[in-house]
Design a protein around this motif. Structure first.
Motif, PDB file in Angstrom:
ATOM      1  N   TYR A  41       0.883  -1.170   0.000  1.00 59.64           N
ATOM      2  CA  TYR A  41       0.000   0.000   0.000  1.00 59.64           C
ATOM      3  C   TYR A  41       0.913   1.209   0.000  1.00 59.64           C
ATOM      4  CZ  TYR A  41      -4.016   2.929   1.366  1.00 59.64           C
ATOM      5  OH  TYR A  41      -5.001   3.871   1.413  1.00 59.64           O
ATOM      6  N   ARG A  42       1.319   1.605  -1.192  1.00 55.72           N
ATOM      7  CA  ARG A  42       2.344   2.638  -1.353  1.00 55.72           C
ATOM      8  C   ARG A  42       1.926   3.997  -0.807  1.00 55.72           C
ATOM      9  NH1 ARG A  42       2.713  -0.689  -5.796  1.00 55.72           N
ATOM     10  NH2 ARG A  42       4.709  -1.760  -5.979  1.00 55.72           N
ATOM     11  N   ALA A  43       0.637   4.318  -0.863  1.00 55.67           N
ATOM     12  CA  ALA A  43       0.162   5.611  -0.369  1.00 55.67           C
ATOM     13  C   ALA A  43       0.465   5.784   1.118  1.00 55.67           C
ATOM     14  CB  ALA A  43      -1.335   5.762  -0.627  1.00 55.67           C
ATOM     15  N   ARG A  44       0.497   4.672   1.855  1.00 51.66           N
ATOM     16  CA  ARG A  44       0.787   4.732   3.293  1.00 51.66           C
ATOM     17  C   ARG A  44       2.152   4.145   3.640  1.00 51.66           C
ATOM     18  NH1 ARG A  44      -3.444   5.516   7.289  1.00 51.66           N
ATOM     19  NH2 ARG A  44      -5.355   6.063   6.210  1.00 51.66           N
ATOM     20  N   GLU A  45       2.871   3.697   2.608  1.00 56.83           N
ATOM     21  CA  GLU A  45       4.200   3.115   2.785  1.00 56.83           C
ATOM     22  C   GLU A  45       4.185   1.925   3.744  1.00 56.83           C
ATOM     23  OE1 GLU A  45       7.071   6.154   3.651  1.00 56.83           O
ATOM     24  OE2 GLU A  45       6.637   7.235   1.800  1.00 56.83           O
ATOM     25  N   VAL A  46       3.203   1.034   3.553  1.00 57.80           N
ATOM     26  CA  VAL A  46       3.102  -0.195   4.344  1.00 57.80           C
ATOM     27  C   VAL A  46       2.841  -1.359   3.393  1.00 57.80           C
ATOM     28  CG1 VAL A  46       2.209   0.988   6.393  1.00 57.80           C
ATOM     29  CG2 VAL A  46       0.610  -0.024   4.752  1.00 57.80           C
ATOM     30  N   ALA A  47       2.977  -2.562   3.910  1.00 56.13           N
ATOM     31  CA  ALA A  47       2.562  -3.769   3.202  1.00 56.13           C
ATOM     32  C   ALA A  47       1.494  -4.440   4.054  1.00 56.13           C
ATOM     33  CB  ALA A  47       3.743  -4.705   3.002  1.00 56.13           C
ATOM     34  N   VAL A  48       0.492  -4.995   3.387  1.00 57.24           N
ATOM     35  CA  VAL A  48      -0.604  -5.651   4.083  1.00 57.24           C
ATOM     36  C   VAL A  48      -0.682  -7.095   3.589  1.00 57.24           C
ATOM     37  CG1 VAL A  48      -3.072  -5.624   4.579  1.00 57.24           C
ATOM     38  CG2 VAL A  48      -1.848  -3.471   4.220  1.00 57.24           C
ATOM     39  N   ILE A  49      -0.725  -8.042   4.524  1.00 55.11           N
ATOM     40  CA  ILE A  49      -0.831  -9.455   4.193  1.00 55.11           C
ATOM     41  C   ILE A  49      -2.045 -10.021   4.910  1.00 55.11           C
ATOM     42  CG2 ILE A  49       0.266 -11.729   4.334  1.00 55.11           C
ATOM     43  CD1 ILE A  49       2.979 -10.284   4.439  1.00 55.11           C
ATOM     44  N   SER A  50      -2.858 -10.771   4.172  1.00 59.12           N
ATOM     45  CA  SER A  50      -3.969 -11.489   4.802  1.00 59.12           C
ATOM     46  C   SER A  50      -3.743 -12.982   4.603  1.00 59.12           C
ATOM     47  CB  SER A  50      -5.310 -11.062   4.212  1.00 59.12           C
ATOM     48  OG  SER A  50      -5.348 -11.338   2.830  1.00 59.12           O
ATOM     49  N   LEU A  51      -3.998 -13.738   5.666  1.00 56.77           N
ATOM     50  CA  LEU A  51      -3.820 -15.183   5.638  1.00 56.77           C
ATOM     51  C   LEU A  51      -5.123 -15.869   5.997  1.00 56.77           C
ATOM     52  CD1 LEU A  51      -0.583 -15.510   7.847  1.00 56.77           C
ATOM     53  CD2 LEU A  51      -0.686 -15.361   5.349  1.00 56.77           C
ATOM     54  N   ILE A  52      -5.386 -16.988   5.343  1.00 56.71           N
ATOM     55  CA  ILE A  52      -6.426 -17.909   5.778  1.00 56.71           C
ATOM     56  C   ILE A  52      -5.670 -19.071   6.413  1.00 56.71           C
ATOM     57  CG2 ILE A  52      -8.364 -19.386   5.115  1.00 56.71           C
ATOM     58  CD1 ILE A  52      -8.768 -16.356   4.587  1.00 56.71           C
ATOM     59  N   VAL A  53      -5.995 -19.398   7.654  1.00 64.53           N
ATOM     60  CA  VAL A  53      -5.244 -20.406   8.395  1.00 64.53           C
ATOM     61  C   VAL A  53      -6.156 -21.502   8.931  1.00 64.53           C
ATOM     62  CG1 VAL A  53      -3.380 -18.823   9.069  1.00 64.53           C
ATOM     63  CG2 VAL A  53      -5.386 -19.037  10.521  1.00 64.53           C
ATOM     64  N   ASP A  54      -5.570 -22.677   9.139  1.00 64.38           N
ATOM     65  CA  ASP A  54      -6.281 -23.800   9.742  1.00 64.38           C
ATOM     66  C   ASP A  54      -5.249 -24.598  10.529  1.00 64.38           C
ATOM     67  OD1 ASP A  54      -8.031 -25.782  10.472  1.00 64.38           O
ATOM     68  OD2 ASP A  54      -8.454 -26.476   8.440  1.00 64.38           O
TER      69      ASP A  54
END
Length: 83
Positions: A41-54
Protein backbone atom coordinates in the motif's frame (compact mmCIF):
# COMPACT_ATOMS: atom_id res chain seq x y z
CA UNK A 1 -8.97 -31.99 10.93
CA UNK A 2 -9.64 -32.64 14.57
CA UNK A 3 -9.00 -29.88 17.14
CA UNK A 4 -8.06 -27.28 14.56
CA UNK A 5 -9.51 -23.84 14.07
CA UNK A 6 -10.15 -21.99 10.85
CA UNK A 7 -9.45 -18.29 10.79
CA UNK A 8 -7.97 -15.19 9.24
CA UNK A 9 -4.81 -13.33 10.20
CA UNK A 10 -4.19 -9.73 9.16
CA UNK A 11 -0.61 -8.43 9.11
CA UNK A 12 0.43 -4.80 8.57
CA UNK A 13 4.14 -4.19 8.03
CA UNK A 14 5.27 -0.61 8.63
CA UNK A 15 8.98 -1.44 8.85
CA UNK A 16 10.25 -2.71 5.47
CA UNK A 17 13.31 -4.16 7.17
CA UNK A 18 11.00 -6.71 8.84
CA UNK A 19 9.81 -8.19 5.50
CA UNK A 20 12.50 -10.92 5.20
CA UNK A 21 11.84 -12.08 8.77
CA UNK A 22 8.05 -12.06 8.19
CA UNK A 23 8.50 -14.24 5.10
CA UNK A 24 10.80 -16.58 7.03
CA UNK A 25 8.19 -17.04 9.77
CA UNK A 26 5.39 -17.56 7.25
CA UNK A 27 7.47 -20.23 5.49
CA UNK A 28 8.06 -21.99 8.79
CA UNK A 29 4.29 -22.17 9.42
CA UNK A 30 3.31 -23.00 5.81
CA UNK A 31 1.47 -26.15 6.92
CA UNK A 32 -1.26 -24.07 8.63
CA UNK A 33 -1.55 -21.41 5.90
CA UNK A 34 -4.33 -22.24 3.45
CA UNK A 35 -4.10 -19.00 1.46
CA UNK A 36 -2.13 -15.77 1.43
CA UNK A 37 -2.60 -12.40 -0.23
CA UNK A 38 -0.06 -9.62 0.13
CA UNK A 39 -0.30 -6.10 -1.20
CA UNK A 40 1.98 -3.09 -0.96
CA UNK A 41 0.00 0.00 0.00
CA UNK A 42 2.34 2.64 -1.35
CA UNK A 43 0.16 5.61 -0.37
CA UNK A 44 0.79 4.73 3.29
CA UNK A 45 4.20 3.11 2.79
CA UNK A 46 3.10 -0.19 4.34
CA UNK A 47 2.56 -3.77 3.20
CA UNK A 48 -0.60 -5.65 4.08
CA UNK A 49 -0.83 -9.46 4.19
CA UNK A 50 -3.97 -11.49 4.80
CA UNK A 51 -3.82 -15.18 5.64
CA UNK A 52 -6.43 -17.91 5.78
CA UNK A 53 -5.24 -20.41 8.40
CA UNK A 54 -6.28 -23.80 9.74
CA UNK A 55 -4.33 -25.17 12.70
CA UNK A 56 -4.38 -25.90 16.39
CA UNK A 57 -4.27 -23.10 18.92
CA UNK A 58 -0.61 -23.74 19.76
CA UNK A 59 0.44 -23.41 16.12
CA UNK A 60 -1.66 -20.33 15.47
CA UNK A 61 -0.60 -18.68 18.72
CA UNK A 62 3.07 -19.29 17.93
CA UNK A 63 2.66 -17.91 14.40
CA UNK A 64 0.89 -14.72 15.47
CA UNK A 65 3.11 -14.27 18.51
CA UNK A 66 6.33 -14.45 16.50
CA UNK A 67 5.00 -12.09 13.86
CA UNK A 68 3.64 -9.64 16.44
CA UNK A 69 6.96 -9.49 18.27
CA UNK A 70 8.72 -8.00 15.25
CA UNK A 71 9.26 -4.22 15.37
CA UNK A 72 6.95 -2.39 12.98
CA UNK A 73 4.63 -5.40 12.47
CA UNK A 74 1.02 -5.43 13.68
CA UNK A 75 -0.98 -8.68 13.72
CA UNK A 76 -4.67 -9.35 14.37
CA UNK A 77 -6.48 -12.68 14.10
CA UNK A 78 -10.02 -14.00 14.16
CA UNK A 79 -10.56 -17.73 14.69
CA UNK A 80 -13.59 -20.00 14.72
CA UNK A 81 -14.73 -21.32 18.06
CA UNK A 82 -13.31 -24.60 19.32
CA UNK A 83 -14.92 -27.72 17.83
Amino acid sequence: MINTRLGVVGIVIENREAVPRVNEILSKYAEVIIGRMGLPYRAREVAVISLIVDGNTDQLGALTGKLGSLPGVTVKSALTKSP
